[in-house]
Design a protein around this motif. Sequence first.
Motif, mmCIF file in Angstrom:
data_model
loop_
_atom_site.group_PDB
_atom_site.id
_atom_site.type_symbol
_atom_site.label_atom_id
_atom_site.label_comp_id
_atom_site.label_asym_id
_atom_site.label_seq_id
_atom_site.Cartn_x
_atom_site.Cartn_y
_atom_site.Cartn_z
ATOM 1 N N PHE A 98 2.709 -12.356 2.483
ATOM 2 C CA PHE A 98 1.496 -13.087 2.817
ATOM 3 C C PHE A 98 0.934 -13.704 1.556
ATOM 4 O O PHE A 98 1.006 -13.084 0.489
ATOM 5 C CB PHE A 98 0.450 -12.159 3.431
ATOM 6 N N THR A 109 2.122 -2.705 11.063
ATOM 7 C CA THR A 109 1.552 -3.621 12.045
ATOM 8 C C THR A 109 2.252 -4.974 11.976
ATOM 9 O O THR A 109 2.564 -5.582 13.004
ATOM 10 C CB THR A 109 0.037 -3.777 11.808
ATOM 11 N N LEU A 141 1.957 -11.510 -1.485
ATOM 12 C CA LEU A 141 1.996 -10.066 -1.317
ATOM 13 C C LEU A 141 3.195 -9.762 -0.430
ATOM 14 O O LEU A 141 3.233 -10.161 0.730
ATOM 15 C CB LEU A 141 0.705 -9.602 -0.643
HETATM 16 N N1 LIG Z 1 -2.342 -12.270 8.142
HETATM 17 C C1 LIG Z 1 -2.347 -11.663 6.924
HETATM 18 N N2 LIG Z 1 -2.705 -12.370 5.833
HETATM 19 C C2 LIG Z 1 -2.717 -11.786 4.622
HETATM 20 N N3 LIG Z 1 -2.416 -10.505 4.395
HETATM 21 C C3 LIG Z 1 -2.065 -9.748 5.447
HETATM 22 C C4 LIG Z 1 -2.014 -10.289 6.770
HETATM 23 N N4 LIG Z 1 -1.633 -9.307 7.621
HETATM 24 C C5 LIG Z 1 -1.443 -8.201 6.861
HETATM 25 N N5 LIG Z 1 -1.698 -8.468 5.572
HETATM 26 C C6 LIG Z 1 -1.559 -7.510 4.474
HETATM 27 O O1 LIG Z 1 -0.291 -6.937 4.555
HETATM 28 C C7 LIG Z 1 -0.337 -5.566 4.216
HETATM 29 C C8 LIG Z 1 0.315 -4.756 5.298
HETATM 30 O O2 LIG Z 1 -0.476 -4.843 6.462
HETATM 31 P P1 LIG Z 1 -0.138 -4.075 7.801
HETATM 32 O O3 LIG Z 1 1.107 -4.620 8.372
HETATM 33 O O4 LIG Z 1 -1.354 -4.164 8.637
HETATM 34 O O5 LIG Z 1 0.105 -2.584 7.322
HETATM 35 P P2 LIG Z 1 -0.050 -1.221 8.135
HETATM 36 O O6 LIG Z 1 -0.129 -1.548 9.559
HETATM 37 O O7 LIG Z 1 1.175 -0.439 7.775
HETATM 38 O O8 LIG Z 1 -1.266 -0.540 7.616
HETATM 39 C C9 LIG Z 1 -1.787 -5.223 3.991
HETATM 40 O O9 LIG Z 1 -2.029 -5.141 2.612
HETATM 41 C C10 LIG Z 1 -2.531 -6.372 4.607
HETATM 42 O O10 LIG Z 1 -3.704 -6.617 3.902
#
Ligand SMILES: Nc1ncnc2c1ncn2[C@@H]1O[C@H](COP(=O)(O)OP(=O)(O)O)[C@@H](O)[C@H]1O
Lengths: 253, 267
Positions: free
Chosen positions: A14, A48, A21
């Motif tokens: 992202f 997620t 990231l």
């Molecule tokens: N649409 C997005 N834009 C920017 N960063 C994102 C987005 N979705 C998730 N992230 C980042 O990606 C990382 C992983 O998120 P996520 O998949 O929700 O992890 P988990 O569900 O294992 O806690 C997190 O640091 C989150 O902030």
Amino acid sequence: MNDFLTIDKIHKSFPARESYLKVLDGITLRQGEGEVVAIVGASGSGKTTLLRIVAGLEQPDTGAVALRGKPVTGPGPERAMVFQQFGLLPWLNVLDNILFGLRPAGLTKDEAEERTHDAIARVGLTGFEKFMPKELSGGMQQRVGIARALAVRPALMLCDEPFASVDTLTRQTMQTDLQKVVRETATSVLLVTHDIEEAIFLGDRVIVFSSRPGRVMEEIPITLPKTRDHSVRTLSEFQELREHIWQRLQSKN
Amino acid sequence: MAASAVQELGGDQPPTPRKPLIQPGVISFLILVVILGGWELAGRFDLINPFFFSWPSAIAKAAWVMLMNGQLFVDLWFTGYAYLIGVIAACIFGSALGLAMGWWKTFGQIVDPYVVFFSAMPRIALYPVLLMLFGLGDMSRIMIVFIGVLFPVLFNAYVGAKQTPRLLIDVARVFGYSNNKLFLSIVLPSSLPYLMAGFRTGITLGMVLIVVAEFFGGSSGLGREIAITATMYKTPEMYAWLIYTSLAALIIVRATDYLERRALAWT
Ligand SMILES: Nc1ncnc2c1ncn2[C@@H]1O[C@H](COP(=O)(O)OP(=O)(O)O)[C@@H](O)[C@H]1O
Ligand SMILES: [Mg+2]
């Protein structure tokens, strides 16, 4: 058997502060029909994000997902999702929330209602059809979320930390209940959680994710009986698995 | 799974709360009686200038006359139907435009500068322009209400659509809703609290606008009557019209409250 769901070398980053990231780092997974796969990982490890990619809500940077050999390019009726924050529409009652998920399927009214009532009965919501979401406890709301997913009769049910927003007293009951309906309906489930016990209790196989960026560290087949009740938590096998996974989640790779 | 449902149906009736000794409404009414009584006496005994202030019994008589000879209904209808057409049209058009601007981002960006410009224009200052365009007929009054009510409704709808919870959008998409279907089944209902806030603002603003617009001239209407009776120093009649105007406004506001409670019972 093992080509029901195929996830191949998924990479996903992202944009973040003039840079990127990295969230998913080459995820490859196979899931068989009727199997319950539980991914366990720390918060932020991309669980997620992976589920959203499988649901078709998000596109991977590289890599591919296919269900029964058909590439996933967007959402589809053969996949349903249960959301961590339930995702009920607050202006619809229980019945209409479940019907909402069925509307795009273009079923006849009778068929849709029959499926809705079946799903309501399976999750133990009979008598609550006319209740509004705000009148229900968190656990009851998630029962609606599960019923909504079940009603579309999906081949694959995606569960994103389904009980993380449910109080701890209710959580174990709901885990037992979920695994019962999943077995009864022979639904394949891809579940992600940060709760180790939940992963072992529900999974036929547990996938341990590294912390960000998410990578598959280990795959553990769970040899506990397929239908489980609360008592399996006290088995030494269960305890050892929990300890082992905990150790793996502490380690860096 | 049924056996383990945690919440049970049924239960005891909660105890009814105790009533206070004197209802607040009774006290409000007593205060009103004292004020009206004082005013009446002050008027009768020449303690205030009857030319400007009149007194309750004289006002009540004037109010009674216009009720009985039907003049009240002529003016109520004259003001009311122009008001309702303007308000309803503005609520429908403003909601549709605002929601669309909030949901289809590019459309919103294209329309945004126009909305900002027109909304900055003081509404009543447009009335002479409307009079020039449409004359003293109903159209001018309908348009001033329409333009005035449009912007608060539009802005609220715009904000409402933009705040549509991501989660609910994802839910609909997972279950196979297209972007356009999503607009009606998620964006519109989830914006309803915002729409209602906009309607409420618009409804009161519209009342002000139509009454002021009628000050400028025309054949009848509540605002017209207030202006005429005031310039002719028919003081009791003027107060009677003022009271009827306020009552009409109160009824409309109450009706809006009721509709809002019904529509937002789920929040
Ligand atoms: N649409 C997005 N834009 C920017 N960063 C994102 C987005 N979705 C998730 N992230 C980042 O990606 C990382 C992983 O998120 P996520 O998949 O929700 O992890 P988990 O569900 O294992 O806690 C997190 O640091 C989150 O902030
Ligand atoms: Mg998550």
